[in-house]
Design a protein around this motif. Structure first.
Motif, PDB file in Angstrom:
ATOM      1  N   MET A 104       0.843  -1.188   0.000  1.00  0.00           N
ATOM      2  CA  MET A 104       0.000   0.000   0.000  1.00  0.00           C
ATOM      3  C   MET A 104       0.881   1.241   0.000  1.00  0.00           C
ATOM      4  SD  MET A 104      -3.121  -1.051  -0.087  1.00  0.00           S
ATOM      5  CE  MET A 104      -4.008   0.438   0.392  1.00  0.00           C
ATOM      6  N   THR A 105       0.635   2.154  -0.928  1.00  0.00           N
ATOM      7  CA  THR A 105       1.432   3.376  -1.006  1.00  0.00           C
ATOM      8  C   THR A 105       0.664   4.453  -1.758  1.00  0.00           C
ATOM      9  OG1 THR A 105       3.520   4.334  -1.784  1.00  0.00           O
ATOM     10  CG2 THR A 105       2.542   2.612  -3.146  1.00  0.00           C
ATOM     11  N   ARG A 106       0.988   5.684  -1.441  1.00  0.00           N
ATOM     12  CA  ARG A 106       0.451   6.814  -2.193  1.00  0.00           C
ATOM     13  C   ARG A 106       1.482   7.344  -3.191  1.00  0.00           C
ATOM     14  NH1 ARG A 106      -4.283   8.926  -0.380  1.00  0.00           N
ATOM     15  NH2 ARG A 106      -5.054   8.201   1.643  1.00  0.00           N
ATOM     16  N   ASP A 107       2.700   6.813  -3.090  1.00  0.00           N
ATOM     17  CA  ASP A 107       3.768   7.230  -3.999  1.00  0.00           C
ATOM     18  C   ASP A 107       3.725   6.355  -5.255  1.00  0.00           C
ATOM     19  OD1 ASP A 107       6.001   8.270  -5.214  1.00  0.00           O
ATOM     20  OD2 ASP A 107       7.425   7.188  -3.921  1.00  0.00           O
ATOM     21  N   PHE A 108       2.697   6.541  -6.070  1.00  0.00           N
ATOM     22  CA  PHE A 108       2.536   5.708  -7.256  1.00  0.00           C
ATOM     23  C   PHE A 108       3.659   5.937  -8.260  1.00  0.00           C
ATOM     24  CE2 PHE A 108      -1.833   5.950  -5.605  1.00  0.00           C
ATOM     25  CZ  PHE A 108      -2.126   4.599  -5.550  1.00  0.00           C
ATOM     26  N   ARG A 109       4.093   7.171  -8.383  1.00  0.00           N
ATOM     27  CA  ARG A 109       5.184   7.440  -9.316  1.00  0.00           C
ATOM     28  C   ARG A 109       6.455   6.709  -8.884  1.00  0.00           C
ATOM     29  NH1 ARG A 109       6.269  10.520 -13.534  1.00  0.00           N
ATOM     30  NH2 ARG A 109       8.462  11.048 -13.944  1.00  0.00           N
TER      31      ARG A 109
ATOM     32  N   LYS B 209      -7.826  -3.550 -10.215  1.00  0.00           N
ATOM     33  CA  LYS B 209      -7.243  -2.608  -9.282  1.00  0.00           C
ATOM     34  C   LYS B 209      -6.929  -1.314 -10.028  1.00  0.00           C
ATOM     35  CE  LYS B 209      -5.425  -6.129  -6.182  1.00  0.00           C
ATOM     36  NZ  LYS B 209      -6.234  -7.203  -6.768  1.00  0.00           N
ATOM     37  N   SER B 210      -6.978  -0.202  -9.314  1.00  0.00           N
ATOM     38  CA  SER B 210      -6.851   1.101  -9.967  1.00  0.00           C
ATOM     39  C   SER B 210      -5.406   1.529 -10.196  1.00  0.00           C
ATOM     40  CB  SER B 210      -7.581   2.172  -9.151  1.00  0.00           C
ATOM     41  OG  SER B 210      -7.077   2.229  -7.823  1.00  0.00           O
ATOM     42  N   GLY B 211      -4.445   0.651  -9.914  1.00  0.00           N
ATOM     43  CA  GLY B 211      -3.054   0.994 -10.133  1.00  0.00           C
ATOM     44  C   GLY B 211      -2.763   1.419 -11.556  1.00  0.00           C
TER      45      GLY B 211
ATOM     46  N   TYR C  36      -3.260   5.095 -12.173  1.00  0.00           N
ATOM     47  CA  TYR C  36      -2.186   5.960 -11.685  1.00  0.00           C
ATOM     48  C   TYR C  36      -0.927   5.825 -12.540  1.00  0.00           C
ATOM     49  CZ  TYR C  36      -5.278   6.587  -7.752  1.00  0.00           C
ATOM     50  OH  TYR C  36      -6.368   6.889  -6.973  1.00  0.00           O
TER      51      TYR C  36
ATOM     52  N   ARG D 250     -10.831   8.949 -12.854  1.00  0.00           N
ATOM     53  CA  ARG D 250     -10.581   7.554 -12.512  1.00  0.00           C
ATOM     54  C   ARG D 250     -11.794   6.664 -12.777  1.00  0.00           C
ATOM     55  NH1 ARG D 250      -8.796   5.676  -6.516  1.00  0.00           N
ATOM     56  NH2 ARG D 250     -10.973   6.218  -6.114  1.00  0.00           N
TER      57      ARG D 250
END
Length: 207
Positions: free
Chosen positions: A93-98, A132-134, A137, A184
């Motif tokens: 789990m992360t918010r740092d997708f980049r 999944k929404s990855g 992003y 999204r």
């Protein structure tokens, strides 16, 4: 090395033992950058998708795979990196997708043909799991890169999750390319609709 090992170890199994029928092969990209998305039901999905490409385009194929699984021992790590040339991603789990997708973005900058399974892990044979929404992003960072949807029909019966039994012959349906949209929900709906249409086409082909 990748071309030679794949040609010797993998391609003969895919083409001559399992059998393969590609619908609308002309819609496959012959160069990158692009992202290939597909359903994920079998241990063999990635190898099958890689076998669709030849020559210079094959050299650019980079499957995205779970690093915690494919790098867990020396043999699997060798096969994954030297034969499949995977891009290992840490599943967390992360918010740092980049940051998480940095190696994928670098491969796209190098005209990579990225293979990605939006479902994440393998699902039940011939059934689509929740996406999944990855991917949203990821594509947000590369909105100009085309996405090509594929549906693999029948391979889930050949070597499904939890099985090591080969059952030959399957089809791959190639859909029209599409692009990122900056909403999204809209993006996920469009992806679902495109994959659902390819799945139904595969079911219809059985009649």
């Amino acid at each position: 090395m990748k071309n030679i090992l794949f040609a010797l170890l993998v391609r003969p199994v895919i083409l001559f033992i399992l059998g393969l029928n590609i619908r609308r092969k002309h819609k496959l990209p012959d160069k990158g950058p692009c992202v290939i998305i597909a359903n994920h039901n079998s241990h063999l999905d990635t190898l099958v998708l890689m076998s669709l490409f030849r020559g210079k385009s094959f050299a650019k194929v980079r499957p995205v795979a779970a690093g915690d699984y494919f790098m867990k021992n020396k043999f699997l790590a060798f096969f994954s990196t030297k034969v499949m040339n995977i891009i290992p991603i840490e599943r967390k789990m992360t918010r740092d997708f980049r940051g998480m997708f940095k190696p994928v973005l670098e491969a796209l900058d190098d005209d990579g043909i990225i293979i990605l399974f939006p479902e994440g892990s393998r699902g039940e044979a011939e059934q689509l799991s929740k996406y999944k929404s990855g991917i949203y992003y990821l594509m947000r960072e590369k909105p100009e890169v085309p996405i090509v949807p594929l549906f693999i029909h029948g391979l889930g019966k050949a070597l499904p999750k939890g099985s090591f039994v080969f059952v030959p012959f399957f089809d791959i349906f190639v859909g029209d390319k599409f692009f990122y949209t900056d909403n999204r929900n809209d993006f996920m709906v469009e992806m679902n609709e495109r994959m659902d249409a390819l799945q139904k086409e595969g079911q219809f082909s059985e009649w």
